[in-house]
Design a protein around this motif. Sequence first.
Motif, PDB file in Angstrom:
ATOM      1  N   VAL A  75       3.009  12.365   2.657  1.00 34.27           N
ATOM      2  CA  VAL A  75       2.222  11.107   2.744  1.00 34.27           C
ATOM      3  C   VAL A  75       0.991  11.473   2.987  1.00 34.27           C
ATOM      4  CG1 VAL A  75       1.888   8.974   4.194  1.00 34.27           C
ATOM      5  CG2 VAL A  75       4.282   9.966   3.917  1.00 34.27           C
TER       6      VAL A  75
ATOM      7  N   THR B 198       7.827  14.566  -3.570  1.00 32.24           N
ATOM      8  CA  THR B 198       7.027  13.329  -3.977  1.00 32.24           C
ATOM      9  C   THR B 198       5.692  13.492  -3.051  1.00 32.24           C
ATOM     10  OG1 THR B 198       8.726  12.036  -4.780  1.00 32.24           O
ATOM     11  CG2 THR B 198       6.764  10.886  -4.444  1.00 32.24           C
TER      12      THR B 198
ATOM     13  N   ILE C 217       2.269  11.198  -2.273  1.00 32.91           N
ATOM     14  CA  ILE C 217       1.787   9.935  -2.266  1.00 32.91           C
ATOM     15  C   ILE C 217       0.240  10.121  -1.995  1.00 32.91           C
ATOM     16  CG2 ILE C 217       1.402   7.573  -1.446  1.00 32.91           C
ATOM     17  CD1 ILE C 217       4.344   7.414  -0.979  1.00 32.91           C
TER      18      ILE C 217
ATOM     19  N   VAL D  36       1.762  10.610  -6.776  1.00 32.83           N
ATOM     20  CA  VAL D  36       2.116   9.040  -6.887  1.00 32.83           C
ATOM     21  C   VAL D  36       0.869   8.448  -6.271  1.00 32.83           C
ATOM     22  CG1 VAL D  36       3.286   6.767  -6.407  1.00 32.83           C
ATOM     23  CG2 VAL D  36       4.642   9.159  -6.727  1.00 32.83           C
TER      24      VAL D  36
ATOM     25  N   CYS E 109      -0.434   5.317  -4.713  1.00 34.17           N
ATOM     26  CA  CYS E 109      -0.257   4.495  -4.120  1.00 34.17           C
ATOM     27  C   CYS E 109      -0.734   4.365  -2.742  1.00 34.17           C
ATOM     28  CB  CYS E 109       1.184   3.859  -4.694  1.00 34.17           C
ATOM     29  SG  CYS E 109       2.333   4.729  -3.651  1.00 34.17           S
ATOM     30  N   ASP E 110      -0.391   2.906  -2.392  1.00 38.30           N
ATOM     31  CA  ASP E 110      -0.398   2.788  -0.815  1.00 38.30           C
ATOM     32  C   ASP E 110       0.799   3.123  -0.046  1.00 38.30           C
ATOM     33  OD1 ASP E 110      -0.582   1.681   1.855  1.00 38.30           O
ATOM     34  OD2 ASP E 110      -1.896   0.110   1.118  1.00 38.30           O
ATOM     35  N   PHE E 111       0.989   3.827   0.626  1.00 37.97           N
ATOM     36  CA  PHE E 111       2.416   4.248   1.618  1.00 37.97           C
ATOM     37  C   PHE E 111       2.812   3.033   1.848  1.00 37.97           C
ATOM     38  CE2 PHE E 111       4.277   5.722   5.397  1.00 37.97           C
ATOM     39  CZ  PHE E 111       5.473   6.280   4.921  1.00 37.97           C
TER      40      PHE E 111
ATOM     41  N   GLU F 109       3.096   0.370   0.757  1.00 39.77           N
ATOM     42  CA  GLU F 109       3.646  -0.537  -0.310  1.00 39.77           C
ATOM     43  C   GLU F 109       4.706   0.118  -1.034  1.00 39.77           C
ATOM     44  OE1 GLU F 109       0.316  -2.187  -2.518  1.00 39.77           O
ATOM     45  OE2 GLU F 109      -0.242  -3.133  -0.553  1.00 39.77           O
ATOM     46  N   TYR F 110       4.833   1.381  -0.818  1.00 34.90           N
ATOM     47  CA  TYR F 110       5.815   2.349  -1.685  1.00 34.90           C
ATOM     48  C   TYR F 110       7.312   1.990  -1.414  1.00 34.90           C
ATOM     49  CZ  TYR F 110       7.605   6.798  -3.106  1.00 34.90           C
ATOM     50  OH  TYR F 110       8.546   7.633  -3.952  1.00 34.90           O
ATOM     51  N   LYS F 111       8.055   1.708  -2.541  1.00 31.21           N
ATOM     52  CA  LYS F 111       9.322   1.490  -2.163  1.00 31.21           C
ATOM     53  C   LYS F 111      10.239   2.435  -2.928  1.00 31.21           C
ATOM     54  CE  LYS F 111       8.175  -2.484  -0.662  1.00 31.21           C
ATOM     55  NZ  LYS F 111       8.260  -2.926   0.706  1.00 31.21           N
ATOM     56  N   PRO F 112      10.654   3.439  -2.228  1.00 32.32           N
ATOM     57  CA  PRO F 112      11.271   4.650  -3.198  1.00 32.32           C
ATOM     58  C   PRO F 112      12.802   4.128  -3.407  1.00 32.32           C
ATOM     59  CG  PRO F 112      10.971   5.044  -0.414  1.00 32.32           C
ATOM     60  CD  PRO F 112      10.346   3.903  -0.934  1.00 32.32           C
TER      61      PRO F 112
END
Length: 211
Positions: free
Chosen positions: A25, A46, A48, A74, A76-78, A80-83
């Motif tokens: 993260v 992964t 972010i 990736v 993106c905003d952590f 808002e992240y949808k794994p």
Amino acid sequence: MKVGTDGVLVGAWTSVEGAGTILDVGAGTGLIALMIAQRAPGAMITAIELDGAAADEARFNVEMSPWPGRISIVNCDFLEYKPSEKFDLIVSNPPFFGTELKSPDKMRAMARHGDTLNVGALIRHSAAMMSQRGRLCFISPADREDDILMEAAFSGLNLSRQVKVYTKQSATMPTRVLWEFTHADAVCEFSELRINTPLYRELVSPYYLDK
């Protein structure tokens, strides 16, 4: 962004045992993800990163590394992240200088300050993304200890390892703390580490070409 001691400590100290899926993260330029890949040859990672330019640099660094097939960057905003799956390990060198004067450099300020991701949000969102025996590892200033322990308790996490880091051999107070939390029951392992001692050099030497 320069390679800092905090990031190197997190990457070197974090246990990768049993971790098949790993989330980094706030990847920055990919430092921790690359260190973890070096130590966990079977893991898929992964990473972010919120800032687009840093994410691009991380992708380049990953492509130039021996592990481009195992690290995904990736942008993106952590929060808002949808794994699609739970992670065995979540690792981070989070921004935590929320009360200090900000750097005039926008990217450096984002990397150092907690406006975009504070430690409480890191703990709460990580707890929801961890597998039942997953672990969360990160570094913080020593003066955030009470807040972190409270956030972890509210998130159902147990402290399993803690290292207090001293910047000088003669220092009487730590400046950083390395944390490991898990959902599982745990008896915490407490220890100390002083920078530039033989133990410190042994920990980080695999990652410095001049050590």
